[in-house]
Design an enzyme around this catalytic site. Structure first.
Site, PDB file in Angstrom:
ATOM      1  N   ASP A 189       0.854  -1.190   0.000  1.00 30.12           N
ATOM      2  CA  ASP A 189       0.000   0.000   0.000  1.00 30.12           C
ATOM      3  C   ASP A 189       0.890   1.239   0.000  1.00 30.12           C
ATOM      4  O   ASP A 189       1.622   1.491   0.953  1.00 30.12           O
ATOM      5  CB  ASP A 189      -0.892  -0.016   1.242  1.00 30.12           C
ATOM      6  N   GLU A 215      -1.893  -1.363  -3.633  1.00 32.19           N
ATOM      7  CA  GLU A 215      -2.977  -0.486  -3.187  1.00 32.19           C
ATOM      8  C   GLU A 215      -2.602   0.991  -3.316  1.00 32.19           C
ATOM      9  O   GLU A 215      -1.538   1.411  -2.887  1.00 32.19           O
ATOM     10  CB  GLU A 215      -3.325  -0.819  -1.732  1.00 32.19           C
ATOM     11  N   HIS A 291     -11.691  -1.691   3.507  1.00 27.63           N
ATOM     12  CA  HIS A 291     -10.607  -1.099   4.285  1.00 27.63           C
ATOM     13  C   HIS A 291     -11.160  -0.926   5.693  1.00 27.63           C
ATOM     14  O   HIS A 291     -12.096  -0.164   5.898  1.00 27.63           O
ATOM     15  CB  HIS A 291     -10.201   0.239   3.683  1.00 27.63           C
TER      16      HIS A 291
END
Length: 374
Positions: A189, A215, A291
């Protein structure tokens, strides 16, 4: 049935403040909202800012400012309440306030019907597993050790932060991925910290490690950039946690911008908006992986959404401490009497409470200990 009042509680974090380079300070404090009704049924919802207690004080006032549009209305008319509040929220940007209230309305609906929220959303679709994250930047050798600890519990994947620079990220990913337990996988991410060129360089540089996803590599507003990145990159592309509300999902799905959609229930507009993202994503044969970093009430809402979404089989679980025996233990919210029901089971599976509404029980004495006057 009518709404009579809205009550907010600004709550301090039970977890020490940490820091991630691409984000900054991270807290797990929150604003808990109670929506009261004339039938003695109260709904709980929650949202939060991750950086400062002062931000949550502002959030509490934003929630309180919406009370005037809710008192006297029927909480069971959730879509209508959402649309009415959206008219005001789209001007102020107070989507976190809308999110908390919406969760509370779903809690009321479930309690009134005697059903868990996932049943109201269509029923439990099947097994749900958790992937792990940590709220802190860690060194590669620490993450390798953590991965083995997680694998013993039954976790099958770990998401780590990126955005430290292409070469440094490449070396870090190489070190970790080469030392993972058999069958254990890695996601990364970047928190929108790369430009297109560097993000693509990194994706190509780590292709051999078969990442679960990359991500938010670039700015979340760059729909065309994501679509082009997805065409060129060898790794599945994930995002949507910073989007509000669900309407942008239509544009992104039509553009082919993402493989995995990650609505964040504390931000997107609550269960209502996240469920709409899930339905849209399923229609385009895309995955949903909520999330879900955060405290218990909001996390529980995320679990109900995930459990009821056929496009979802995975949800985030944040391991908030290394000083516990079980990495699947949920510890963020001591004011929730049954937060143990939010823990990851041996084998890596997780499920929402099987009780009416969200299934949350508050410990009022502990709640008072964590309240911050505002």
């Amino acid at each position: 049935m009518e709404i009579t009042a809205i009550e907010t509680h600004v709550l301090k974090s039970d977890v020490d403040s940490t820091s991630i380079p691409s984000i900054g300070a991270v807290e797990v404090g929150s604003v808990l909202v109670e929506v009261h009704t004339d039938e003695d049924v109260t709904g709980y919802g929650e949202s939060f800012h991750r950086q400062r207690v002062e931000d949550n004080v502002v959030l509490a006032h934003e929630i309180e400012s919406l009370e005037q549009y809710l008192v006297g209305t029927d909480p069971r008319e959730i879509s209508e309440r959402w649309s009415e509040l959206y008219v005001h929220v789209k001007r102020s940007g107070a989507y976190k306030a809308l999110s908390a209230i919406d969760e509370a309305l779903w809690d009321i609906a479930g309690k009134r019907a005697g059903l868990p929220v996932y049943e109201l959303l269509g029923g439990y679709h099947g097994d749900l597993s958790a992937y792990a994250t940590f709220p802190i930047q860690k060194e590669a050798d620490e993450l390798v050790e953590d991965a083995h600890w997680l694998a013993e519990k039954g976790f099958e994947s770990l998401k780590i932060t990126a955005g430290l620079g292409v070469e440094r990220d490449r070396e870090r990913i190489e070190t970790i991925a080469s030392n993972l337990p058999d069958g254990f996988r890695l996601a990364i991410d970047a928190n929108t910290s790369y430009d297109f060129t560097d993000a693509l360089r990194l994706a190509n540089a780590v292709e051999e490690h078969d990442l679960v996803w990359f991500e938010e590599p670039i700015a979340h507003t760059d729909t065309e950039g994501y679509a082009e990145f997805r065409r060129q990159a060898p790794t599945p592309l994930a995002g949507f946690q910073t989007h509000t509300p669900h309407y942008s999902a239509v544009e992104m799905l039509q553009a082919g911008a993402l493989d995995i959609y990650q609505p964040s229930l504390d931000n997107v507009g609550g269960i209502t908006a996240a469920h709409r993202v899930a339905v849209l994503a399923e229609a385009f044969n895309k995955r949903i992986v909520p999330h879900a970093f955060g405290p218990a009430v909001n996390y529980t809402a995320s679990l109900h959404l995930a459990a009821a979404s056929p496009a979802c089989s995975l949800i985030e679980f944040c391991v908030l401490s290394d000083d516990i025996d079980d990495p699947g233990e949920f510890i963020a919210s001591p004011f929730v009497a049954n937060q143990d029901e939010l823990s990851v089971a041996d084998g890596g599976e997780i499920s929402p409470p099987d009780r009416p509404g969200l299934g949350i029980e508050l410990d009022r004495d502990v709640l008072e200990e964590y309240r911050i006057e505002h």
